[in-house]
Design a protein around this motif. Structure first.
Motif, mmCIF file in Angstrom:
data_model
loop_
_atom_site.group_PDB
_atom_site.id
_atom_site.type_symbol
_atom_site.label_atom_id
_atom_site.label_comp_id
_atom_site.label_asym_id
_atom_site.label_seq_id
_atom_site.Cartn_x
_atom_site.Cartn_y
_atom_site.Cartn_z
ATOM 1 N N ALA A 21 68.003 53.407 -53.973
ATOM 2 C CA ALA A 21 66.694 54.080 -53.892
ATOM 3 C C ALA A 21 66.558 54.925 -52.622
ATOM 4 C CB ALA A 21 65.576 53.041 -53.937
ATOM 5 N N ALA A 22 67.484 54.772 -51.695
ATOM 6 C CA ALA A 22 67.361 55.505 -50.414
ATOM 7 C C ALA A 22 67.556 56.998 -50.642
ATOM 8 C CB ALA A 22 68.388 54.979 -49.421
ATOM 9 N N LYS A 23 66.715 57.778 -50.005
ATOM 10 C CA LYS A 23 66.813 59.235 -50.194
ATOM 11 C C LYS A 23 67.536 59.918 -49.040
ATOM 12 C CE LYS A 23 62.867 60.046 -53.194
ATOM 13 N NZ LYS A 23 62.531 58.658 -53.480
ATOM 14 N N THR A 24 67.362 59.385 -47.832
ATOM 15 C CA THR A 24 68.007 60.030 -46.690
ATOM 16 C C THR A 24 68.764 58.992 -45.851
ATOM 17 O OG1 THR A 24 66.042 59.751 -45.312
ATOM 18 C CG2 THR A 24 66.252 61.855 -46.470
ATOM 19 N N LEU A 25 69.696 59.495 -45.098
ATOM 20 C CA LEU A 25 70.500 58.622 -44.231
ATOM 21 C C LEU A 25 70.591 59.251 -42.837
ATOM 22 C CD1 LEU A 25 72.677 56.292 -43.879
ATOM 23 C CD2 LEU A 25 74.363 58.037 -44.498
ATOM 24 N N SER A 26 70.313 58.456 -41.829
ATOM 25 C CA SER A 26 70.522 58.899 -40.448
ATOM 26 C C SER A 26 71.496 57.929 -39.790
ATOM 27 C CB SER A 26 69.205 58.878 -39.671
ATOM 28 O OG SER A 26 68.301 59.763 -40.259
ATOM 29 N N VAL A 27 72.383 58.474 -39.017
ATOM 30 C CA VAL A 27 73.439 57.646 -38.412
ATOM 31 C C VAL A 27 73.484 57.889 -36.908
ATOM 32 C CG1 VAL A 27 75.946 57.267 -38.329
ATOM 33 C CG2 VAL A 27 74.844 57.766 -40.512
ATOM 34 N N THR A 28 73.720 56.827 -36.151
ATOM 35 C CA THR A 28 74.027 56.990 -34.725
ATOM 36 C C THR A 28 75.414 56.421 -34.473
ATOM 37 O OG1 THR A 28 71.711 56.798 -34.077
ATOM 38 C CG2 THR A 28 73.339 56.371 -32.364
ATOM 39 N N TRP A 29 76.276 57.237 -33.899
ATOM 40 C CA TRP A 29 77.629 56.785 -33.567
ATOM 41 C C TRP A 29 77.634 56.332 -32.113
ATOM 42 C CZ3 TRP A 29 80.322 56.638 -37.875
ATOM 43 C CH2 TRP A 29 80.087 57.587 -38.874
ATOM 44 N N TYR A 30 78.028 55.107 -31.913
ATOM 45 C CA TYR A 30 78.140 54.668 -30.528
ATOM 46 C C TYR A 30 79.207 53.582 -30.433
ATOM 47 C CZ TYR A 30 75.728 50.133 -30.850
ATOM 48 O OH TYR A 30 75.396 48.835 -31.120
ATOM 49 N N GLY A 31 79.605 53.232 -29.233
ATOM 50 C CA GLY A 31 80.736 52.320 -29.123
ATOM 51 C C GLY A 31 80.500 51.222 -28.118
ATOM 52 N N PHE A 57 72.539 62.937 -46.353
ATOM 53 C CA PHE A 57 72.987 62.543 -45.005
ATOM 54 C C PHE A 57 72.354 63.551 -44.041
ATOM 55 C CE2 PHE A 57 76.997 62.366 -42.094
ATOM 56 C CZ PHE A 57 76.250 61.719 -41.125
ATOM 57 N N LYS A 58 71.152 63.155 -43.613
ATOM 58 C CA LYS A 58 70.271 64.109 -42.944
ATOM 59 C C LYS A 58 70.726 64.487 -41.529
ATOM 60 C CE LYS A 58 65.384 64.079 -42.120
ATOM 61 N NZ LYS A 58 64.422 63.044 -41.804
ATOM 62 N N SER A 59 70.981 63.471 -40.738
ATOM 63 C CA SER A 59 71.325 63.799 -39.352
ATOM 64 C C SER A 59 72.101 62.654 -38.713
ATOM 65 C CB SER A 59 70.057 64.049 -38.530
ATOM 66 O OG SER A 59 69.334 62.850 -38.433
ATOM 67 N N ALA A 60 72.775 63.005 -37.637
ATOM 68 C CA ALA A 60 73.495 61.980 -36.888
ATOM 69 C C ALA A 60 73.332 62.247 -35.397
ATOM 70 C CB ALA A 60 74.973 61.979 -37.276
ATOM 71 N N ALA A 61 73.483 61.200 -34.634
ATOM 72 C CA ALA A 61 73.431 61.312 -33.172
ATOM 73 C C ALA A 61 74.698 60.672 -32.617
ATOM 74 C CB ALA A 61 72.195 60.602 -32.638
ATOM 75 N N LEU A 62 75.074 61.096 -31.460
ATOM 76 C CA LEU A 62 76.292 60.584 -30.827
ATOM 77 C C LEU A 62 75.932 60.100 -29.431
ATOM 78 C CD1 LEU A 62 79.573 60.752 -31.175
ATOM 79 C CD2 LEU A 62 79.336 62.691 -29.636
ATOM 80 N N VAL A 63 76.268 58.860 -29.129
ATOM 81 C CA VAL A 63 76.028 58.328 -27.782
ATOM 82 C C VAL A 63 77.382 58.229 -27.100
ATOM 83 C CG1 VAL A 63 75.130 56.391 -26.446
ATOM 84 C CG2 VAL A 63 74.029 57.022 -28.599
ATOM 85 N N SER A 64 77.526 58.938 -25.986
ATOM 86 C CA SER A 64 78.858 59.074 -25.390
ATOM 87 C C SER A 64 78.789 59.018 -23.865
ATOM 88 C CB SER A 64 79.431 60.431 -25.833
ATOM 89 O OG SER A 64 80.602 60.741 -25.119
ATOM 90 N N ASN A 65 79.934 58.701 -23.259
ATOM 91 C CA ASN A 65 79.991 58.828 -21.798
ATOM 92 C C ASN A 65 80.418 60.244 -21.399
ATOM 93 O OD1 ASN A 65 82.806 58.996 -22.063
ATOM 94 N ND2 ASN A 65 83.083 56.802 -21.701
ATOM 95 N N GLY A 66 80.737 61.082 -22.394
ATOM 96 C CA GLY A 66 81.002 62.496 -22.156
ATOM 97 C C GLY A 66 82.398 62.817 -21.660
#
Ligand code: SF4
Length: 349
Positions: A21-31, A57-66
């Motif tokens: 039933a889910a219509k959208t997906l948001s993802v955060t990539w982190y480690g 798959f609407k949007s994603a974010a990335l958490v990084s040390n750069g």
């Protein structure tokens, strides 16, 4: 270092698909660190498959040390639906390099900033938020690094904010080098008053929306490298907080813990919250901390909002800024955006 295996990634995709039933997906990539070459390959592979699913798959974010965010990776971010990159640093160069060095002791500050330069000069169309991790040892250096970064990235989509480092986030007891709540409140108000700087939580509460997260929503999950599923990213690596595994059918099997997150963490069941004057803007604080404090043997853990003890100071500064804005709009013909108020400020004698 533990990386997600291909068969676990496949099971993860099936797990996502199971929410019909889910219509959208948001993802955060982190480690760990998602920009390490091997981890980034996994991000690529999973993103490719998520994009082929029916779900948006609407949007994603990335958490990084750069540190490993190279030009090639920066150019791929749009394709991977990544619209927000958070990069953390620990202060100005000399402070950062004393705390965040490579295994052999080599510094990392210059390379991280060079990578942010590259990111903002690449095809990436999203935002980059630089989080400056602050604790008792480096909090006094925040203004220096903030001013430096704002000047360096003036006119770009880079924002800089102060990040509260909580030693309890490492599942250790409160204390250590964290700034206490009162000090953080003083710091936030001072930053807002003197520099128009706001912490990520803002200066004035948004009405209890701040604690909506994967832990408090029924369809939010955190998946670890071995397919283990959690409700909160503070729980990763804690076997007693696992609610299931994408390799299993059904994937979610720890119904008791899920119920604790959805029912026991409900602040409406807590008489202290019901009687608390800041309940409407706090909504019960962090669900993870509440559970750990009340049910998992960490009673000293504070989950209350900073507004509980410091509301007056926050409100006073917010009111002054609001008044300034209104006067700027009426008298000077502009205003409306707090950032345009620089140079004008109502001062209450
Ligand atoms: S400040 Fe504390 S007691 Fe008050 S509503 Fe928030 S969590 Fe509950």
């Amino acid at each position: 270092m533990l990386f997600m295996r291909p068969d676990t990634a496949t099971k993860l995709i099936e797990f996502v698909e199971s929410f019909r039933a889910a219509k959208t997906l948001s993802v955060t990539w982190y480690g760990g660190e998602p920009t390490i070459n091997k981890a980034f390959e996994i991000v690529r592979s999973i993103s490719d498959r998520l994009k082929r699913l029916k779900i948006n798959f609407k949007s994603a974010a990335l958490v990084s040390n750069g540190y490993m965010l190279t030009k090639e990776k920066a150019h791929e971010l749009n394709y991977l639906n990544i619209s927000n990159v958070q990069i953390s640093i620990d202060g100005p160069r000399q402070v950062h390099d004393q705390r965040r060095m490579l295994k052999g002791g080599r510094p990392t500050f210059d390379r991280i900033l060079a990578n942010i330069d590259t990111l903002m000069g690449s095809s990436f169309t999203g935002e980059c938020n630089i989080r400056v991790n602050l604790d008792r040892q480096n909090i006094s250096s925040f203004s220096t690094i903030r001013n430096y970064l704002l000047e360096r990235y003036s006119g770009t989509r880079v924002t800089v904010y102060a990040g509260y480092v909580d030693t309890a986030a490492n599942h250790e007891k409160e204390g250590g080098c964290s700034v206490c709540a009162a000090e953080w409140a003083d710091f936030s108000v001072e930053q807002f008053r003197d520099l128009n700087a706001v912490s990520k939580e803002g200066v004035y509460p948004l009405g209890g929306l701040l604690n909506i997260c994967s832990a408090t929503t029924s369809s939010g999950f955190v998946v670890g490298p071995q397919g283990e599923v959690y409700k909160c990213w503070e729980d990763v690596g804690r076997p007693n907080m696992v609610i299931g595994n994408v390799h299993d059918t059904p994937a979610i099997c720890n119904d008791d813990l899920v119920a604790e997150y959805s029912i026991a963490a409900d602040p409406f069941l807590d008489e202290h919250c019901r009687e608390c004057s800041v309940f409407p803007i706090c909504s019960g604080g962090c669900a993870n901390r509440r559970l750990r404090s009340k049910f998992f043997g960490e009673p000293e853990l504070n989950f209350c909002s900073l507004y509980k003890e410091h509301l007056e100071a926050y409100l006073l500064e917010y009111f002054k800024a609001f008044e300034t804005r209104a006067i700027c709009a009426d008298v000077l013909g502009h205003g409306g955006d707090r950032w345009q108020d620089r140079g004008y400020r109502v001062v209450h004698a």
